[in-house]
Design an enzyme around this catalytic site. Structure first.
Site, PDB file in Angstrom:
ATOM      1  N   TYR A  96       0.850  -1.207   0.000  1.00  0.00           N
ATOM      2  CA  TYR A  96       0.000   0.000   0.000  1.00  0.00           C
ATOM      3  C   TYR A  96       0.879   1.249   0.000  1.00  0.00           C
ATOM      4  O   TYR A  96       0.715   2.144  -0.849  1.00  0.00           O
ATOM      5  CB  TYR A  96      -0.903  -0.029   1.234  1.00  0.00           C
ATOM      6  N   CYS A  97       1.823   1.308   0.933  1.00  0.00           N
ATOM      7  CA  CYS A  97       2.693   2.486   1.027  1.00  0.00           C
ATOM      8  C   CYS A  97       3.641   2.594  -0.155  1.00  0.00           C
ATOM      9  O   CYS A  97       3.960   3.702  -0.607  1.00  0.00           O
ATOM     10  CB  CYS A  97       3.482   2.446   2.331  1.00  0.00           C
ATOM     11  N   VAL A  98       4.100   1.462  -0.683  1.00  0.00           N
ATOM     12  CA  VAL A  98       4.958   1.507  -1.867  1.00  0.00           C
ATOM     13  C   VAL A  98       4.210   2.172  -3.018  1.00  0.00           C
ATOM     14  O   VAL A  98       4.749   3.054  -3.700  1.00  0.00           O
ATOM     15  CB  VAL A  98       5.428   0.092  -2.272  1.00  0.00           C
ATOM     16  N   HIS A 101       3.773   6.102  -2.298  1.00  0.00           N
ATOM     17  CA  HIS A 101       4.972   6.947  -2.263  1.00  0.00           C
ATOM     18  C   HIS A 101       5.830   6.796  -3.515  1.00  0.00           C
ATOM     19  O   HIS A 101       6.502   7.749  -3.917  1.00  0.00           O
ATOM     20  CB  HIS A 101       5.739   6.688  -0.961  1.00  0.00           C
TER      21      HIS A 101
END
Length: 349
Positions: A96-98, A101
């Site tokens: 999700y964060c990959v 960002h």
């Protein structure tokens, strides 16, 4: 595609699992203050923030960390910080964060030189959890180190929370695979401060009481707002933990982290059985979940959460335990980063 982007932003809080997030329209007090800052300075109350909303101090801590390390531009530009956020998220396998960002970084990188510099930072960030990272060369100056280290600690924290409470992707499963990249870049562009809004260093610090910086994070002392964000957030979450999490549970997590080498446990949970030895039955659900969040978030199951809920039914308790365990683990990683100018030094907490 734009309706899909609007739908993602509008319905993003519905992605949050295991707890009921407080809607911005229902927020008051500290929650309303944090939500207001986030809307003005990030453009949206993003799910990785909103998932903390059942616990106001945890929400304030997560926002303060994110704002003062990632959003405030000082000596290090936003793109370089996004490269660090991406690398840490890759190391923690937080897809999700990959996605978020990496997409944001792609909207900010302009030149081949930028790309090369950001790749070096991303490579450093991917190795930052390993115990050997304390001896690795940071591709930045000593003056820039507090900002870069601060972003790394923040995302070692947020990745653990996101893996527990959010799905693998912010884009709905029904979205065409070929369109996911363009959609994420459009979402990333939409996440920006309101026109005329300046993200001023230190403006979120008053959300939490003042506190001393742990000695183990002495590398932050050269940057007042990064040091303040870390000190206040750690103290706030520690205080909530001390108010109700049994001391043997807290001691067990600290003991396990003190000997952890940064290598994730394998697929077996034998290590967890060993780590829980000696605790009474009533303490085991909280200790189990805290240890998993800190050391192996990929091993958390619904049964672990249900066992904790049997002892502590409220959303607030779940968020407070998770945020305390996640930040304690992140601080342990940050404690291995060398103080600028003293590459072999290791401060004691």
């Amino acid at each position: 595609m734009r309706p899909l982007v609007r739908g993602i932003l509008k319905g993003s809080l519905q992605q949050i699992q295991h707890i009921a997030a407080v809607r911005p329209a229902d927020a008051d007090g500290l929650l309303a203050e944090v939500y207001g800052q986030a809307r003005r300075e990030l453009g949206v109350v993003a799910p990785p923030l909103a998932l903390h909303s059942p616990a106001p101090e945890a929400l304030a801590a997560s926002w303060t960390l994110l704002r003062e390390t990632l959003l405030v531009e000082g000596l290090v530009g936003r793109a370089a910080k996004e490269a660090v956020a991406t690398g840490v998220s890759q190391a923690n396998e937080c897809s999700y964060c990959v996605e978020v960002h990496q997409a944001k970084l792609q909207t900010l990188t302009d030149t081949d030189a930028d790309t090369e510099a950001h790749r070096a930072l991303c490579d450093w960030a991917r190795a930052s959890a390993n115990v050997a990272a304390g001896q690795s060369t940071l591709p930045a100056t000593a003056a820039e180190a507090p900002e870069i280290y601060g972003v790394a600690v923040t995302f070692h924290y947020l990745n653990r929370m996101v893996r527990l409470f959010l799905p693998d992707s912010p884009v709905p499963d029904a979205a065409p695979r070929a369109g996911r990249g363009p959609v994420m870049r459009m979402v990333a562009r939409a996440m920006r401060p309101d026109a005329g809004t300046t993200v001023t260093p230190g403006a979120s610090l008053d959300l939490l009481p003042t506190a001393p910086l742990p000695r183990s994070l002495a590398w932050a002392e050269g940057n007042t707002h990064v040091a303040g964000a870390l000190a206040r957030s750690i103290a706030a979450l520690d205080a909530r933990a001390e108010s109700w999490i049994p001391e043997p549970v807290r001691d067990r997590l600290h003991a396990e982290l003190s000997v952890h080498d940064g290598v994730a446990p394998g697929p077996s949970r034998v290590w967890l059985d060993v780590a829980l030895e000696g605790l009474i039955d009533e303490q085991r659900p909280a200790a189990r979940l805290a240890l998993l969040i800190a050391l192996a978030p990929y091993q958390v199951t619904d049964a672990d959460i249900e066992a904790f809920r049997a002892e502590h039914a409220g959303d607030r308790e779940l968020i407070e335990l998770a945020s305390w365990a996640a930040l304690t683990a992140a601080v342990g990683i940050g404690a291995r980063f060398p103080v600028p100018g003293l590459p072999t030094a290791r401060a004691a907490r």
